[in-house]
Design a protein around this motif. Structure first.
Motif, PDB file in Angstrom:
ATOM      1  N   VAL A  46     -13.479 -13.997 -57.444  1.00 20.79           N
ATOM      2  CA  VAL A  46     -14.899 -13.762 -57.165  1.00 20.79           C
ATOM      3  C   VAL A  46     -15.296 -14.025 -55.718  1.00 20.79           C
ATOM      4  N   ILE A  47     -14.484 -14.793 -54.966  1.00 19.84           N
ATOM      5  CA  ILE A  47     -14.856 -15.060 -53.569  1.00 19.84           C
ATOM      6  C   ILE A  47     -13.911 -14.361 -52.590  1.00 19.84           C
ATOM      7  N   ASP A  48     -13.268 -13.305 -53.077  1.00 21.07           N
ATOM      8  CA  ASP A  48     -12.383 -12.531 -52.205  1.00 21.07           C
ATOM      9  C   ASP A  48     -13.149 -11.965 -51.002  1.00 21.07           C
ATOM     10  N   PHE A  49     -14.420 -11.598 -51.223  1.00 15.72           N
ATOM     11  CA  PHE A  49     -15.224 -11.038 -50.134  1.00 15.72           C
ATOM     12  C   PHE A  49     -15.356 -12.032 -48.981  1.00 15.72           C
ATOM     13  N   TRP A  50     -15.413 -13.343 -49.309  1.00 13.64           N
ATOM     14  CA  TRP A  50     -15.601 -14.366 -48.284  1.00 13.64           C
ATOM     15  C   TRP A  50     -14.367 -14.444 -47.379  1.00 13.64           C
ATOM     16  N   ARG A  51     -13.188 -14.307 -47.970  1.00 11.49           N
ATOM     17  CA  ARG A  51     -11.959 -14.349 -47.173  1.00 11.49           C
ATOM     18  C   ARG A  51     -11.869 -13.121 -46.264  1.00 11.49           C
ATOM     19  N   HIS A  52     -12.274 -11.973 -46.782  1.00 13.28           N
ATOM     20  CA  HIS A  52     -12.285 -10.777 -45.943  1.00 13.28           C
ATOM     21  C   HIS A  52     -13.317 -10.906 -44.821  1.00 13.28           C
ATOM     22  N   HIS A  53     -14.432 -11.589 -45.114  1.00 14.63           N
ATOM     23  CA  HIS A  53     -15.423 -11.808 -44.059  1.00 14.63           C
ATOM     24  C   HIS A  53     -14.830 -12.660 -42.932  1.00 14.63           C
ATOM     25  N   GLY A  54     -14.052 -13.675 -43.286  1.00 10.42           N
ATOM     26  CA  GLY A  54     -13.375 -14.476 -42.259  1.00 10.42           C
ATOM     27  C   GLY A  54     -12.473 -13.622 -41.392  1.00 10.42           C
ATOM     28  N   LEU A  55     -11.804 -12.638 -42.021  1.00  8.26           N
ATOM     29  CA  LEU A  55     -10.956 -11.720 -41.262  1.00  8.26           C
ATOM     30  C   LEU A  55     -11.796 -10.876 -40.302  1.00  8.26           C
ATOM     31  N   VAL A  56     -12.975 -10.444 -40.748  1.00  3.34           N
ATOM     32  CA  VAL A  56     -13.874  -9.656 -39.885  1.00  3.34           C
ATOM     33  C   VAL A  56     -14.277 -10.470 -38.655  1.00  3.34           C
ATOM     34  N   VAL A  57     -14.670 -11.730 -38.868  1.00 10.70           N
ATOM     35  CA  VAL A  57     -15.102 -12.580 -37.757  1.00 10.70           C
ATOM     36  C   VAL A  57     -13.979 -12.734 -36.736  1.00 10.70           C
ATOM     37  N   ALA A  58     -12.741 -12.866 -37.228  1.00 15.97           N
ATOM     38  CA  ALA A  58     -11.586 -12.999 -36.332  1.00 15.97           C
ATOM     39  C   ALA A  58     -11.300 -11.693 -35.590  1.00 15.97           C
ATOM     40  N   LEU A  59     -11.306 -10.577 -36.309  1.00 23.15           N
ATOM     41  CA  LEU A  59     -11.007  -9.281 -35.682  1.00 23.15           C
ATOM     42  C   LEU A  59     -12.046  -8.933 -34.618  1.00 23.15           C
ATOM     43  N   PHE A  60     -13.325  -9.229 -34.902  1.00 19.46           N
ATOM     44  CA  PHE A  60     -14.371  -8.939 -33.923  1.00 19.46           C
ATOM     45  C   PHE A  60     -14.178  -9.791 -32.671  1.00 19.46           C
ATOM     46  N   ALA A  61     -13.850 -11.076 -32.859  1.00 18.83           N
ATOM     47  CA  ALA A  61     -13.604 -11.948 -31.701  1.00 18.83           C
ATOM     48  C   ALA A  61     -12.426 -11.452 -30.884  1.00 18.83           C
ATOM     49  N   GLY A  62     -11.427 -10.877 -31.562  1.00 19.20           N
ATOM     50  CA  GLY A  62     -10.247 -10.374 -30.867  1.00 19.20           C
ATOM     51  C   GLY A  62     -10.419  -8.984 -30.284  1.00 19.20           C
ATOM     52  N   GLY A  63     -11.567  -8.355 -30.487  1.00 15.64           N
ATOM     53  CA  GLY A  63     -11.823  -7.031 -29.926  1.00 15.64           C
ATOM     54  C   GLY A  63     -11.255  -5.886 -30.744  1.00 15.64           C
ATOM     55  N   ASP A  64     -10.718  -6.172 -31.940  1.00 11.06           N
ATOM     56  CA  ASP A  64     -10.207  -5.102 -32.801  1.00 11.06           C
ATOM     57  C   ASP A  64     -11.372  -4.579 -33.642  1.00 11.06           C
ATOM     58  N   ASP A  65     -12.289  -3.874 -32.970  1.00  6.69           N
ATOM     59  CA  ASP A  65     -13.561  -3.506 -33.591  1.00  6.69           C
ATOM     60  C   ASP A  65     -13.400  -2.480 -34.711  1.00  6.69           C
ATOM     61  N   ARG A  66     -12.442  -1.559 -34.546  1.00  7.55           N
ATOM     62  CA  ARG A  66     -12.278  -0.530 -35.575  1.00  7.55           C
ATOM     63  C   ARG A  66     -11.798  -1.145 -36.886  1.00  7.55           C
ATOM     64  N   ARG A  67     -10.832  -2.038 -36.786  1.00  6.31           N
ATOM     65  CA  ARG A  67     -10.350  -2.716 -37.992  1.00  6.31           C
ATOM     66  C   ARG A  67     -11.438  -3.648 -38.547  1.00  6.31           C
ATOM     67  N   ALA A  68     -12.184  -4.297 -37.657  1.00  9.13           N
ATOM     68  CA  ALA A  68     -13.280  -5.157 -38.110  1.00  9.13           C
ATOM     69  C   ALA A  68     -14.312  -4.348 -38.896  1.00  9.13           C
ATOM     70  N   LEU A  69     -14.612  -3.135 -38.431  1.00  6.68           N
ATOM     71  CA  LEU A  69     -15.581  -2.282 -39.123  1.00  6.68           C
ATOM     72  C   LEU A  69     -15.066  -1.885 -40.502  1.00  6.68           C
ATOM     73  N   GLU A  70     -13.799  -1.558 -40.583  1.00  8.62           N
ATOM     74  CA  GLU A  70     -13.208  -1.160 -41.865  1.00  8.62           C
ATOM     75  C   GLU A  70     -13.322  -2.293 -42.891  1.00  8.62           C
ATOM     76  N   VAL A  71     -12.976  -3.503 -42.470  1.00 10.81           N
ATOM     77  CA  VAL A  71     -13.019  -4.631 -43.407  1.00 10.81           C
ATOM     78  C   VAL A  71     -14.469  -5.024 -43.698  1.00 10.81           C
TER      79      VAL A  71
END
Length: 656
Positions: A552-577
């Motif tokens: 049920v909290i899988d979305f939260w883990r994916h959100h953590g991945l988004v925050v990391a990808l955005f900080a790293g400049g991988d915006d396209r992958r961040a948008l997908e997730v």
């Protein structure tokens, strides 16, 4: 003045386009589009009313205040005339407020949303029949404010419908589920989770080849629409289909159906031998079986009947019978009018106890006692099996029965993860703490729900609230220092208060206690991302996703991945997730803000604007001045923080 029959005779349909009809008369014809737009908007407002200023801005935002007010007066006059001709008294005004008469109208969207909490598949099917098409389909005014609002509602309601259709598909038989899966994909052809659902259902029907072809279709659609590959979860399902033989063993089939654990409920043993208690025991088994069957996460199988052998009951082994992964059994004892019921859940593969609980009640309140036990069993089983899946043994004492019940109910509301459910969860957890002020599990539960309320915007980000969450979690950790759950709860509270380094230390302690705990890896991923340690954050996020699978909290883990990808400049992958996060949890505004920022950073300006409207439709007070720090935790590094705010500004988040 309308008589009582007329007052209740109007029905407003917003799904599949706008339609208003009066019983025994039929559809009503309204002049133009703005009259229907006013009714549609009011029907979705709290109390079915809004200010004149809000309506004028919504429908005539491009005009100055005087002209928009004048246009509103003219449209309301025409609307009242059209309704009056049909004998419908629907619109009322009071000073600056314009509204509908709530007792004079039924709205399909309201009935749809209130009915989605239905417990049985039949009730849910009835509710979903109300979704006849997209919200206000075909009603476009050319007014950006109204059209944006309608688009946001259209997307939100579509997501709720899709989630509920998927829930229904998992509780009906596989053949019916397949029909529903095809309908879901017709409604949203790019929804990856729905392709996985269809693959699982096809496997349950013995159509593995079709399941493999469905994967290829999914892969092709994702590549064409988004330029991305299928997710690791979808590829893992595909690979498992390639590796599995055409004929699965009976023992595996029950547990594998739709990837859900299977449970059987055995007959309860009457230890006192009184005949009346046999009826109580049978009724209790039926109540528990029914309650478990209404939970979409489990397959409830018939328990094999016991046979007498050498004076002892033994389980029959019928050839071809599906064997459940878990077996729920129990006993009933009587002392005078008092009844005691002992229940335990056993993992049939290893023979060890997963969960057990004792219940005491009175024979004169037998039905009420049965209901209380059935509810408590479902709550306990769901939560303990979730911990079992995470390879976690809860080390905090559960406390007295009433505290345990309140904590379990609070956690169920927490796992629903909506702003309303979290507030209900706080009330339940507060009661648990008041009854058991020294109970570490109750304190831990109240702390995590307070922190999540702040994250979802259910509670304002006030220092007093945040400090209370920290203090409660610290008390839980002091009481049970080796409780990895309490350590992660404390980490989350510390993150909310901006104490990132301390939060990381607590997460590291939790992971050292249990390296397989997905929440430990997911939480430290978010913290590493905020601190700018991108590679570490991505690694931990992927590990959390792998360990947690589809809980049920899988979305939260994916959100953590988004925050990391955005900080790293991988915006396209961040948008997908980020898209995935918002599809999974539309009410999680933090996720939608990163969706807006990532869309803006990749040049998807229209999508970024839509994302901001999605956020503001839920939290209208958000602006660049209070979003971060405030609603969203701040990146530690200034350039990450500035870039995040810049992208939100480009997407259209107001400056103040």
């Amino acid at each position: 003045m309308q008589d009582a029959d007329d007052v209740t005779a109007s029905k407003i349909s917003l799904f599949g386009g706008f339609r208003i009809e009066k019983e025994a008369v039929g559809p009503l014809w309204l002049t133009g589009k703005r009259g229907p737009a006013i009714i549609a908007y009011l029907a979705r407002c709290p109390g079915m009313s809004a200010t004149r200023e809000r309506l004028a801005d919504l429908l005539w935002g491009d005009s100055d205040s005087e002209h928009s007010r004048n246009s509103l007066r003219q449209t309301l006059s025409v609307l009242r005339r059209d309704l009056s001709r049909a004998g419908v008294d629907l619109i009322h005004s009071r000073k600056e407020l314009i509204g509908l008469r709530p007792d004079a109208v039924r709205v399909d969207v309201g009935e749809f949303e209130s009915g989605l909490s239905a417990r049985s598949s039949q009730e849910l099917e009835t509710v979903l029949a109300l979704y006849t098409g997209p919200f206000l389909d075909g009603l476009y005014l050319g007014s950006s404010a109204f059209d944006d609002w309608a688009a946001s509602e259209r997307e939100r309601l579509l997501n709720r419908a899709l989630e509920s259709f998927e829930k229904l598909a998992r509780v009906v038989d596989a053949e019916t589920g397949l029909v529903l899966a095809d309908r879901i994909l017709a409604m949203e052809p790019t929804r990856e989770e729905s392709y996985r659902l269809k693959m699982e259902l096809l496997v349950a029907c013995g159509q593995r080849d079709r399941a493999l072809r469905t994967y290829e279709t999914c892969k092709s659609v994702l590549k064409k629409e988004f330029g991305v590959e299928a997710s690791p979860e979808t590829r893992a399902l595909w690979q498992s289909l390639l590796a599995v033989a055409d004929t699965a063993s009976a023992n595996g089939a029950a547990g594998q159906r739709l990837g859900r654990p299977s449970i059987s409920v055995a007959d309860f043993v009457n230890l006192t031998g009184k005949r009346g208690d046999d009826f109580f025991a049978r009724g209790l088994v039926q109540d528990i079986t029914t309650a478990l069957s209404e939970v979409a996460d489990y397959v409830v199988l018939s328990a094999p009947p016991p046979v007498e052998k050498n004076g002892a009951a033994e389980e029959t082994k019928t050839p071809g019978m599906l064997r459940a992964r878990y077996v729920l059994s129990g006993s009933v004892q009587r002392s005078g009018n008092g009844l005691r019921v002992n229940i335990q859940l056993v993992d049939a593969t290893g023979g060890h106890n997963v969960w057990a609980q004792k219940f005491d009640g009175h024979a004169e309140n037998a039905l009420e006692f049965q209901d209380r036990i059935a509810q408590s069993v479902v709550l306990g089983v769901i939560l303990d099996l979730q911990l079992t899946d995470w390879k976690v043994r809860d080390k905090s004492p559960p406390g007295p029965p009433e505290v345990r019940r309140l904590v379990n109910e609070a956690l169920m509301k927490y796992f629903e993860m909506t702003r309303d459910s979290l507030l209900v969860g706080i009330e339940l957890a507060e009661k648990a703490v008041s009854i058991g002020p020294d109970n570490a599990r109750a304190k831990r539960t109240l702390s995590i729900i307070i922190s999540m309320c702040v994250a979802f915007g259910s509670l304002p980000r006030e220092q007093g609230q945040i400090e209370r969450a920290v203090e409660l979690a610290q008390a839980a950790v002091r009481a049970v220092p080796d409780d990895e759950i309490a350590r992660c709860v404390l980490s989350f509270a510390l993150e909310s208060s901006g104490r990132i380094d301390e939060a990381i230390a607590e997460c590291q302690h939790a992971i050292s206690l249990n390296p397989g705990y997905p929440s430990g890896h997911g939480d430290i991923s978010m913290l590493f991302a905020l601190r700018g340690q991108v590679s570490e954050a991505v690694r931990e996020a992927n590990e959390a996703i792998r360990l947690g699978a589809h809980d049920v909290i899988d979305f939260w883990r994916h959100h953590g991945l988004v925050v990391a990808l955005f900080a790293g400049g991988d915006d396209r992958r961040a948008l997908e997730v980020a898209r995935r996060v918002v599809r999974t949890k539309p009410g999680f505004v933090r996720g939608a803000l990163y969706w807006a920022a990532a869309a803006s950073a990749t040049g998807n300006n229209e999508e970024a604007s839509r994302a901001i409207h999605h956020c503001l439709s839920q939290l209208p007070h958000l602006n660049l001045g209070n979003v971060c720090p405030g609603f969203v935790p701040r990146y530690v590094k200034d350039h990450h923080h500035s870039r995040f705010l810049e992208m939100l500004s480009r997407a259209g988040l107001p400056s103040s």
